[in-house]
Motif scaffolding. Structure first.
Motif, PDB file in Angstrom:
ATOM      1  N   ALA A   1      13.920 -24.564 -92.081  1.00 46.46           N
ATOM      2  CA  ALA A   1      14.388 -24.774 -93.312  1.00 46.46           C
ATOM      3  C   ALA A   1      14.786 -23.863 -93.993  1.00 46.46           C
ATOM      4  CB  ALA A   1      12.882 -25.296 -94.325  1.00 46.46           C
ATOM      5  N   LEU A   2      15.857 -24.078 -94.760  1.00 49.01           N
ATOM      6  CA  LEU A   2      16.917 -22.555 -95.287  1.00 49.01           C
ATOM      7  C   LEU A   2      16.323 -23.410 -96.335  1.00 49.01           C
ATOM      8  CD1 LEU A   2      19.119 -20.883 -94.890  1.00 49.01           C
ATOM      9  CD2 LEU A   2      20.692 -22.717 -95.384  1.00 49.01           C
ATOM     10  N   ARG A   3      16.391 -22.384 -96.757  1.00 47.63           N
ATOM     11  CA  ARG A   3      15.316 -21.807 -98.684  1.00 47.63           C
ATOM     12  C   ARG A   3      16.182 -21.125 -99.099  1.00 47.63           C
ATOM     13  NH1 ARG A   3      10.567 -19.225 -99.360  1.00 47.63           N
ATOM     14  NH2 ARG A   3      11.839 -17.663 -99.326  1.00 47.63           N
ATOM     15  N   VAL A   4      17.592 -21.781-100.699  1.00 48.61           N
ATOM     16  CA  VAL A   4      17.796 -20.450-100.640  1.00 48.61           C
ATOM     17  C   VAL A   4      17.736 -21.368-103.069  1.00 48.61           C
ATOM     18  CG1 VAL A   4      20.202 -20.363-101.491  1.00 48.61           C
ATOM     19  CG2 VAL A   4      19.961 -20.824 -99.086  1.00 48.61           C
ATOM     20  N   ARG A   5      18.070 -19.635-103.359  1.00 52.15           N
ATOM     21  CA  ARG A   5      17.211 -19.559-104.564  1.00 52.15           C
ATOM     22  C   ARG A   5      18.653 -19.200-105.189  1.00 52.15           C
ATOM     23  NH1 ARG A   5      11.372 -17.720-103.788  1.00 52.15           N
ATOM     24  NH2 ARG A   5      10.397 -20.149-103.817  1.00 52.15           N
ATOM     25  N   ALA A   6      18.766 -20.022-106.897  1.00 55.60           N
ATOM     26  CA  ALA A   6      19.567 -19.200-107.302  1.00 55.60           C
ATOM     27  C   ALA A   6      19.816 -19.347-108.590  1.00 55.60           C
ATOM     28  CB  ALA A   6      21.481 -20.411-107.000  1.00 55.60           C
ATOM     29  N   ARG A   7      20.627 -18.855-109.313  1.00 55.04           N
ATOM     30  CA  ARG A   7      20.563 -18.348-111.174  1.00 55.04           C
ATOM     31  C   ARG A   7      21.742 -18.542-111.430  1.00 55.04           C
ATOM     32  NH1 ARG A   7      21.086 -13.648-113.945  1.00 55.04           N
ATOM     33  NH2 ARG A   7      20.889 -12.336-111.773  1.00 55.04           N
ATOM     34  N   VAL A   8      21.651 -18.952-112.446  1.00 55.91           N
ATOM     35  CA  VAL A   8      22.996 -19.673-113.680  1.00 55.91           C
ATOM     36  C   VAL A   8      23.701 -18.118-114.606  1.00 55.91           C
ATOM     37  CG1 VAL A   8      24.194 -21.090-115.349  1.00 55.91           C
ATOM     38  CG2 VAL A   8      23.081 -22.204-112.750  1.00 55.91           C
ATOM     39  N   VAL A   9      23.592 -17.574-114.959  1.00 58.07           N
ATOM     40  CA  VAL A   9      24.314 -16.442-115.750  1.00 58.07           C
ATOM     41  C   VAL A   9      25.360 -17.335-116.132  1.00 58.07           C
ATOM     42  CG1 VAL A   9      25.521 -14.913-115.752  1.00 58.07           C
ATOM     43  CG2 VAL A   9      24.128 -15.006-113.264  1.00 58.07           C
ATOM     44  N   GLN A  10      26.428 -18.011-116.249  1.00 60.24           N
ATOM     45  CA  GLN A  10      26.646 -18.631-117.893  1.00 60.24           C
ATOM     46  C   GLN A  10      26.949 -20.376-116.926  1.00 60.24           C
ATOM     47  OE1 GLN A  10      31.216 -16.821-117.401  1.00 60.24           O
ATOM     48  NE2 GLN A  10      31.619 -18.505-119.245  1.00 60.24           N
ATOM     49  N   GLY A  11      26.718 -21.078-118.204  1.00 60.76           N
ATOM     50  CA  GLY A  11      26.793 -21.923-118.237  1.00 60.76           C
ATOM     51  C   GLY A  11      27.529 -23.008-117.431  1.00 60.76           C
TER      52      GLY A  11
ATOM     53  N   ARG B   1      27.580  -2.524 -96.458  1.00 57.75           N
ATOM     54  CA  ARG B   1      27.019  -2.858 -95.264  1.00 57.75           C
ATOM     55  C   ARG B   1      25.478  -3.150 -95.563  1.00 57.75           C
ATOM     56  NH1 ARG B   1      28.944  -0.617 -89.748  1.00 57.75           N
ATOM     57  NH2 ARG B   1      30.775   0.244 -91.250  1.00 57.75           N
ATOM     58  N   SER B   2      25.316  -4.143 -94.127  1.00 61.85           N
ATOM     59  CA  SER B   2      23.475  -4.936 -94.442  1.00 61.85           C
ATOM     60  C   SER B   2      22.472  -3.260 -93.414  1.00 61.85           C
ATOM     61  CB  SER B   2      23.002  -5.872 -94.124  1.00 61.85           C
ATOM     62  OG  SER B   2      23.515  -5.397 -93.031  1.00 61.85           O
ATOM     63  N   SER B   3      21.694  -3.722 -93.585  1.00 65.02           N
ATOM     64  CA  SER B   3      20.229  -2.452 -93.304  1.00 65.02           C
ATOM     65  C   SER B   3      20.790  -2.910 -91.874  1.00 65.02           C
ATOM     66  CB  SER B   3      18.957  -3.077 -93.868  1.00 65.02           C
ATOM     67  OG  SER B   3      18.159  -4.510 -93.775  1.00 65.02           O
ATOM     68  N   SER B   4      20.783  -4.206 -91.556  1.00 63.21           N
ATOM     69  CA  SER B   4      20.836  -3.803 -90.176  1.00 63.21           C
ATOM     70  C   SER B   4      22.538  -3.384 -89.640  1.00 63.21           C
ATOM     71  CB  SER B   4      21.143  -5.071 -89.208  1.00 63.21           C
ATOM     72  OG  SER B   4      22.344  -5.934 -89.694  1.00 63.21           O
ATOM     73  N   GLY B   5      23.447  -2.646 -90.540  1.00 66.31           N
ATOM     74  CA  GLY B   5      24.751  -2.342 -89.697  1.00 66.31           C
ATOM     75  C   GLY B   5      25.834  -3.327 -89.948  1.00 66.31           C
ATOM     76  N   ARG B   6      25.944  -4.609 -90.492  1.00 68.23           N
ATOM     77  CA  ARG B   6      26.479  -5.630 -90.042  1.00 68.23           C
ATOM     78  C   ARG B   6      27.235  -5.396 -91.860  1.00 68.23           C
ATOM     79  NH1 ARG B   6      25.630  -9.824 -86.986  1.00 68.23           N
ATOM     80  NH2 ARG B   6      24.622 -10.248 -85.521  1.00 68.23           N
ATOM     81  N   ILE B   7      28.455  -5.509 -91.297  1.00 71.13           N
ATOM     82  CA  ILE B   7      29.497  -5.944 -92.398  1.00 71.13           C
ATOM     83  C   ILE B   7      29.422  -6.915 -93.245  1.00 71.13           C
ATOM     84  CG2 ILE B   7      31.824  -5.407 -93.689  1.00 71.13           C
ATOM     85  CD1 ILE B   7      30.892  -2.563 -92.474  1.00 71.13           C
ATOM     86  N   VAL B   8      29.121  -7.202 -94.772  1.00 70.33           N
ATOM     87  CA  VAL B   8      28.997  -8.182 -94.917  1.00 70.33           C
ATOM     88  C   VAL B   8      29.751  -8.280 -95.810  1.00 70.33           C
ATOM     89  CG1 VAL B   8      26.940  -9.561 -96.599  1.00 70.33           C
ATOM     90  CG2 VAL B   8      26.304  -8.055 -94.392  1.00 70.33           C
ATOM     91  N   THR B   9      30.757  -9.435 -95.958  1.00 71.61           N
ATOM     92  CA  THR B   9      31.660  -9.655 -97.506  1.00 71.61           C
ATOM     93  C   THR B   9      30.836 -10.879 -98.110  1.00 71.61           C
ATOM     94  OG1 THR B   9      33.782  -9.105 -95.654  1.00 71.61           O
ATOM     95  CG2 THR B   9      33.999 -10.784 -97.839  1.00 71.61           C
ATOM     96  N   GLN B  10      31.190 -10.387 -99.531  1.00 66.91           N
ATOM     97  CA  GLN B  10      31.082 -11.272-100.832  1.00 66.91           C
ATOM     98  C   GLN B  10      32.019 -11.531-102.036  1.00 66.91           C
ATOM     99  OE1 GLN B  10      27.687 -11.210-102.648  1.00 66.91           O
ATOM    100  NE2 GLN B  10      26.292  -9.129-101.616  1.00 66.91           N
ATOM    101  N   SER B  11      31.949 -12.365-102.679  1.00 63.63           N
ATOM    102  CA  SER B  11      33.587 -12.980-103.340  1.00 63.63           C
ATOM    103  C   SER B  11      32.878 -13.983-104.369  1.00 63.63           C
ATOM    104  CB  SER B  11      34.101 -13.407-102.750  1.00 63.63           C
ATOM    105  OG  SER B  11      34.566 -14.828-102.088  1.00 63.63           O
ATOM    106  N   GLY B  12      33.633 -13.629-105.644  1.00 61.83           N
ATOM    107  CA  GLY B  12      32.918 -14.935-106.663  1.00 61.83           C
ATOM    108  C   GLY B  12      33.405 -14.401-108.067  1.00 61.83           C
ATOM    109  N   THR B  13      33.251 -15.278-109.005  1.00 65.02           N
ATOM    110  CA  THR B  13      33.328 -14.843-109.889  1.00 65.02           C
ATOM    111  C   THR B  13      32.088 -14.644-111.258  1.00 65.02           C
ATOM    112  OG1 THR B  13      33.414 -17.212-110.569  1.00 65.02           O
ATOM    113  CG2 THR B  13      35.155 -16.088-110.246  1.00 65.02           C
ATOM    114  N   GLY B  14      30.641 -15.179-110.792  1.00 63.29           N
ATOM    115  CA  GLY B  14      30.148 -15.008-110.722  1.00 63.29           C
ATOM    116  C   GLY B  14      29.321 -15.232-111.885  1.00 63.29           C
ATOM    117  N   GLU B  15      29.208 -16.551-112.303  1.00 62.02           N
ATOM    118  CA  GLU B  15      28.912 -17.753-113.107  1.00 62.02           C
ATOM    119  C   GLU B  15      27.201 -18.128-112.508  1.00 62.02           C
ATOM    120  OE1 GLU B  15      31.841 -17.853-112.455  1.00 62.02           O
ATOM    121  OE2 GLU B  15      33.261 -18.035-114.334  1.00 62.02           O
ATOM    122  N   ALA B  16      27.613 -18.437-111.300  1.00 59.62           N
ATOM    123  CA  ALA B  16      25.911 -18.291-110.536  1.00 59.62           C
ATOM    124  C   ALA B  16      26.111 -17.535-108.946  1.00 59.62           C
ATOM    125  CB  ALA B  16      26.069 -19.992-110.077  1.00 59.62           C
ATOM    126  N   VAL B  17      24.576 -16.837-109.502  1.00 57.52           N
ATOM    127  CA  VAL B  17      24.495 -16.139-107.997  1.00 57.52           C
ATOM    128  C   VAL B  17      23.437 -16.591-106.804  1.00 57.52           C
ATOM    129  CG1 VAL B  17      25.534 -14.567-109.379  1.00 57.52           C
ATOM    130  CG2 VAL B  17      23.229 -14.397-109.606  1.00 57.52           C
TER     131      VAL B  17
END
Length: 414
Positions: A293-303, A253-269
């Protein structure tokens, strides 16, 4: 909305295999017989629907959706639990169910309307409107074996909705119709809704569920997974499709009260998501037509060998307004190592109508999250668009138009 019109209590459905037909007959007469095999396709399902409420039933193929509708409509009986209904039910289930291919469309319509409990005098009165709504012309008096699947659906829907029911149950039969008739069907469904009809609908179309339904129920492998707001349920459903083994799907649950769904294997976040104005400043409120503009920053966890960034802007009902990814724009990142960080900046004019919108973002290896889903976040960002100083307009898109008005010569009078 008041009172419960449909009650489903702990229902389940099992298909049983016996060693012989004699054992099957014995079971029918109440003798205790142990079956050779027992396969449960649905188990422990409980929910309530109030008068006038609209509920969508979603899930992957084989989840048990159609079985639920058949038990509710009475075409099959639950192996356990019970279903209680109040009011007249009209059901549009499997295409052609109950139709005789050797009878004409008109004869099948009369027969089906009779099974709905309508007297012959009422059926004859309704027949012109049924024929008119179906719009199949002379085929209405030809054998149904000559019909296409779309024509069968036209007759089935016309009969099922000839009289406004207390409860309307619609399976995925509408998926075979042409665009014009499907639009016409949904218009009638909306009219029924406004008049107080309770709706239970199965569809893989998120737009239909989100625009018609107050809530949605997600089934997976014969069990209820989630019962909630349509957008929340579809977010979770999309994550289940991406993660078939359901090992990395999570909600919070986000700070605004909305239910947020996430999924993924995590090699990049995804580390950060922000909407900025033309000056590069983060905003939650922006004007129609302004630079954004939509600005998104990502980090690679596993090559990883290939990284694709994608996003979708949705309206408050969860309907997609626009989306794309760096596979479609031919800008994938290649041969990334652990610790690499990437920033994606999407610049665009905010040509959306006034309202509240959300952004879903994804990191994958291809054009779809069904291949390698590194991370997927629904409701990653919520923002508001307002009309600031532009001429008033309606709709979900700002499409500036130049209207030319000119006087024409008068028509000569007699």
């Amino acid at each position: 909305m008041s009172g419960v019109v449909l009650s489903v209590d702990n229902i389940g459905k099992a298909y049983v295999e016996y060693a012989s037909e004699l054992q099957r007959f014995a079971r029918w007469f109440g003798f205790p017989v142990k079956p050779k095999a027992e396969h449960w396709v649905l188990r422990h399902l409980t929910f309530r629907i109030a008068t006038g409420e609209s509920v969508g039933l979603i899930g992957q193929n084989g989840a048990g959706k159609s079985t639920v509708l058949k038990m509710i409509s009475g075409t099959t009986q639950p192996s356990e639990g019970k279903v209680a209904l109040r009011g007249r039910v009209s059901a549009l289930l499997e295409l052609g169910l109950g139709f005789n291919p050797e009878l004409t469309g008109r004869e099948n319509a009369i027969y089906s309307a009779g099974l709905m409990g309508l007297p012959q005098s009422r059926i004859q009165t309704l027949m012109p409107s049924i024929e008119e709504f179906a719009e199949i012309g002379e085929y209405f008096d030809q054998p149904m074996r000559t019909y296409s699947s779309g024509m069968q659906m036209r007759v089935a829907f016309s009969v099922a909705t000839a009289v406004r029911p207390d409860i309307l149950i619609v399976d995925e039969a509408l998926s075979v119709g042409d665009a014009y008739f499907v639009h016409k069907c949904f218009q009638r469904i909306r009219e029924f809704r406004e008049a107080g009809t309770t709706l239970l609908i199965v569809s893989h179309d998120p737009t239909a569920i989100q625009s018609l339904c107050d809530r949605a129920i997600l089934l997976d492998d014969g069990r209820m997974v989630l019962d909630g707001e349509p957008q929340q349920v579809f977010d979770y459903y999309n994550a289940l499709v991406a993660e078939k083994e359901n090992r990395t799907v999570r909600t919070e649950r986000s700070s605004s009260g909305r239910i947020v769904t996430q999924s993924g294997t995590g090699e990049a976040v995804i580390e950060d998501v922000a909407l900025t104005d033309g000056g590069g400043l983060p905003v939650e409120y922006i004007g129609v037509g302004q630079a954004a503009a939509l600005r998104v920053r990502a980090r690679v966890v596993q090559g990883i060998e290939r990284l694709v960034f994608g996003y979708t802007i949705r309206d408050h009902l969860g309907r997609p307004m626009f989306g794309t990814n760096t596979h479609y724009t031919d800008q994938p990142c290649q041969h990334l190592k652990s610790g690499d960080r990437v920033e994606f900046v999407v610049r665009f004019p905010m040509n959306l109508g006034p309202g509240t919108y959300s952004v879903s973002v994804a990191l994958t290896s291809a054009e779809t999250h069904l291949v390698n889903n590194y991370q997927w976040r629904d409701l990653a960002l919520v923002f508001t668009v307002a009309n600031i100083g532009l001429p008033p307009f309606v709709g979900s898109a700002w499409i500036p138009a130049a209207i030319e008005v000119s006087a024409l010569d008068r028509e000569p009078t007699a």
